[in-house]
Design an enzyme around this catalytic site. Structure first.
Site, PDB file in Angstrom:
ATOM      1  N   HIS A  85      50.905  41.405  42.229  1.00 40.01           N
ATOM      2  CA  HIS A  85      50.346  40.079  41.930  1.00 40.01           C
ATOM      3  C   HIS A  85      51.370  39.219  41.200  1.00 40.01           C
ATOM      4  O   HIS A  85      51.610  38.058  41.558  1.00 40.01           O
ATOM      5  CB  HIS A  85      49.088  40.203  41.070  1.00 40.01           C
ATOM      6  CG  HIS A  85      48.716  38.917  40.379  1.00 40.01           C
ATOM      7  ND1 HIS A  85      49.293  38.521  39.184  1.00 40.01           N
ATOM      8  CD2 HIS A  85      47.853  37.933  40.718  1.00 40.01           C
ATOM      9  CE1 HIS A  85      48.805  37.340  38.832  1.00 40.01           C
ATOM     10  NE2 HIS A  85      47.927  36.977  39.742  1.00 40.01           N
ATOM     11  N   HIS A 112      43.631  34.976  41.095  1.00 37.07           N
ATOM     12  CA  HIS A 112      44.227  36.209  40.567  1.00 37.07           C
ATOM     13  C   HIS A 112      43.740  37.440  41.336  1.00 37.07           C
ATOM     14  O   HIS A 112      44.540  38.241  41.829  1.00 37.07           O
ATOM     15  CB  HIS A 112      43.875  36.331  39.084  1.00 37.07           C
ATOM     16  CG  HIS A 112      44.277  37.625  38.458  1.00 37.07           C
ATOM     17  ND1 HIS A 112      45.540  37.853  37.945  1.00 37.07           N
ATOM     18  CD2 HIS A 112      43.582  38.780  38.250  1.00 37.07           C
ATOM     19  CE1 HIS A 112      45.606  39.075  37.456  1.00 37.07           C
ATOM     20  NE2 HIS A 112      44.428  39.660  37.622  1.00 37.07           N
ATOM     21  N   HIS A 162      48.893  45.166  40.071  1.00 37.04           N
ATOM     22  CA  HIS A 162      49.070  43.963  39.262  1.00 37.04           C
ATOM     23  C   HIS A 162      50.527  43.513  39.224  1.00 37.04           C
ATOM     24  O   HIS A 162      50.796  42.315  39.087  1.00 37.04           O
ATOM     25  CB  HIS A 162      48.534  44.187  37.843  1.00 37.04           C
ATOM     26  CG  HIS A 162      47.072  43.889  37.729  1.00 37.04           C
ATOM     27  ND1 HIS A 162      46.098  44.779  38.148  1.00 37.04           N
ATOM     28  CD2 HIS A 162      46.403  42.791  37.280  1.00 37.04           C
ATOM     29  CE1 HIS A 162      44.899  44.251  37.942  1.00 37.04           C
ATOM     30  NE2 HIS A 162      45.064  43.052  37.420  1.00 37.04           N
ATOM     31  N   ASP A 213      40.020  41.890  41.615  1.00 34.90           N
ATOM     32  CA  ASP A 213      40.695  42.338  40.392  1.00 34.90           C
ATOM     33  C   ASP A 213      40.193  43.728  40.003  1.00 34.90           C
ATOM     34  O   ASP A 213      40.978  44.625  39.670  1.00 34.90           O
ATOM     35  CB  ASP A 213      40.417  41.328  39.282  1.00 34.90           C
ATOM     36  CG  ASP A 213      41.338  41.494  38.081  1.00 34.90           C
ATOM     37  OD1 ASP A 213      42.438  42.064  38.232  1.00 34.90           O
ATOM     38  OD2 ASP A 213      40.966  41.029  36.993  1.00 34.90           O
TER      39      ASP A 213
END
Length: 366
Positions: free
Chosen positions: A257, A271, A254, A171
Site C-alpha cells: 500500500h 487505503h 501494508h 484493510d
C-alpha cells in the site's frame, strides 16, 4: 523479547452509542476540541451538543485540513494550547482520527475517537500514519498508548457510503495474513514485543468474520440498515483489525500500500482498497495455496474490493512504474521486512505483476 498486547482504554459500539458520548468523555476532560471533516462533524454535531451539555463538557469545533501531515498536526496542537483544551475528540475517517491521536500525544491530553465510517482500523490503534501535505506516505508515528475512548455508533456507520465500509474490509482482510507472517518470523509488533496468542486469535477471528458475514453486511448497508452482520463486520473492521495488526504486526500487504502511494493515479483509491491488492501480493510472495488464493479472490469480488492494478487506478502498467512501487515497498524500515524470508525489489516487482495477472484471470473466469 517479551510478548506485549495493547488496546484502547474503552471501546463502545452499538446503534445509538453516540447518545452517551458526554458521559464517556466527561470522565476524561471538561473542555474538548472536536476535530473532523465537514461530513463527519455534520453527522455527529447535534447529538454531541446535546450529550455534552447534559454532562457539562464545553467544546470548540475545528475542521480537519484533509491530510494527516506534520503541518496539520502542528496547527491542531497550536489550537489546543491557545484554547486551553484538555481533551481532543476526533470524528470522521482514518486521517482525521490519526491527526487527532497525534495532536493529543503532542499536547499531552487524552483523546476520544468517534469514527463515522468503518473504513480502516485506525480508530483503536496507537499509531498515526503520517503523509506529506500532497498525500504521499511519509512515516509511521508509534504512540505510547491507544486512544482513551473509542465510540462507534453503528447507526451512523450505516448512513455512510458503502464503498468506505467495503474499504474497511479490505484493510481488515490483511490483518490475519500479516499477523501470521510476523508470528512465523518472530517479528516485533508495534509496541516492541512479540505477539500474544490472544492477538493472533483476534486476527484470525477478524478474517473469519469477514469471510462469513462481509457480503451480508454490505447488502444490508446498501439498504441503509445496521443488521447483526453489520455489527459483526464493524467490530472486525475497527476493533479486531486494530488489535490484531498492532499487537501482532504488519508485513507485506501494508508495505505494498505504501509503495503504491508513489503513483499519483492511485491517490483516489481508498487505503483499504490498496491494502486489499497488497494482500494478494503478499499471498503471491508467500506462495500460498490455490485454496487460500481462491477464498480471498472470491471474497474480494463478492464485496467489490480490487484485485488488479487497473481497479486501483493504474491504467497504464509499465516496468518503470512497478519498479518504482517495488523500490518504495522495500524501503529500509518498511514492514515488508517482517516477512519470514528475505525480500527485495526484484521479488516484489515479480509478485506485483503476478498478483495483477492472477486477479485479471480470476475476473475473466467469473
Amino acid at each position: 523479547m517479551n510478548k506485549i498486547m495493547i488496546s484502547p482504554g474503552r471501546y463502545v459500539q452499538g446503534a445509538g452509542a453516540l447518545d452517551d458520548i458526554g458521559k464517556h468523555v466527561a470522565g476524561l476532560g471538561t473542555k474538548a476540541l472536536v476535530l473532523g471533516g465537514k461530513r463527519g462533524l455534520d453527522t455527529i454535531q447535534k447529538v454531541l451538543e446535546t450529550s455534552f451539555k447534559e454532562h457539562k463538557v464545553s467544546y470548540i469545533i475545528e475542521h480537519f485540513g484533509g491530510e494527516c501531515s506534520q503541518p496539520e498536526i502542528n496547527r491542531i496542537v497550536a489550537n489546543i494550547r491557545q484554547n486551553d483544551v484538555n481533551i481532543i475528540v476526533g470524528a470522521g475517517g482514518g486521517k482525521a482520527l490519526d491527526t487527532a491521536k497525534a495532536a493529543a500525544y503532542t499536547a499531552k491530553i487524552p483523546v476520544a475517537i468517534v469514527p463515522t465510517i468503518a473504513a480502516t482500523d485506525a480508530p483503536c490503534s496507537a499509531l498515526s500514519v503520517i503523509y506529506t501535505p500532497e498525500g504521499v506516505f511519509d512515516s509511521y508515528l508509534v504512540l505510547p498508548k491507544n486512544p482513551d475512548l473509542v465510540l462507534v455508533d453503528t447507526a451512523v456507520i450505516a448512513q455512510a457510503p458503502v464503498r468506505l465500509f467495503v474499504s474497511g474490509m479490505g484493510d481488515a482482510l490483511a490483518t490475519w495474513f500479516e499477523a501470521d507472517a510476523c508470528a512465523k518470523a518472530f517479528a516485533g509488533n508495534l509496541p516492541g514485543g512479540l505477539s500474544t496468542s490472544a492477538a493472533l486469535c483476534l486476527a484470525k477471528l477478524c478474517y473469519d468474520i469477514l469471510i462469513e458475514y462481509g457480503l451480508h453486511a454490505k447488502l444490508a448497508l446498501e439498504q441503509g440498515v445496521a443488521t447483526e452482520a453489520v455489527e459483526k463486520v464493524v467490530e472486525a473492521n475497527t476493533l479486531l483489525s486494530g488489535l490484531g495488526f498492532e499487537s501482532s504486526g504488519l508485513a507485506a500487504a501494508h508495505a505494498v500500500h505504501n509503495g503504491l502511494t508513489v503513483l499519483p493515479e492511485t491517490h483516489h483509491a481508498y487505503h483499504g482498497e490498496k491494502v486489499s491488492f497488497g494482500t494478494l501480493v503478499q499471498l503471491v510472495l508467500e506462495n500460498r495455496s490455490s485454496r487460500e488464493l481462491e477464498e480471498v479472490l472470491h471474497f474480494c469480488k463478492s464485496v467489490g474490493l480490487p484485485v488488479t492494478l487497473k481497479e486501483i487506478g493504474v491504467e497504464q502498467i509499465t516496468p518503470e512504474k512497478i519498479r518504482q512501487v517495488a523500490e518504495a515497498t522495500c524501503a529500509p524500515g518498511e514492514t515488508i521486512h517482517n516477512q519470514p524470508f528475505s525480500v527485495s525489489p526484484n521479488t516484489v516487482y515479480a509478485a506485483i505483476l503476478a498478483a495483477d495477472a492472477i486477479g485479471n484471470a480470476y475476473l475473466k473466469q467469473k
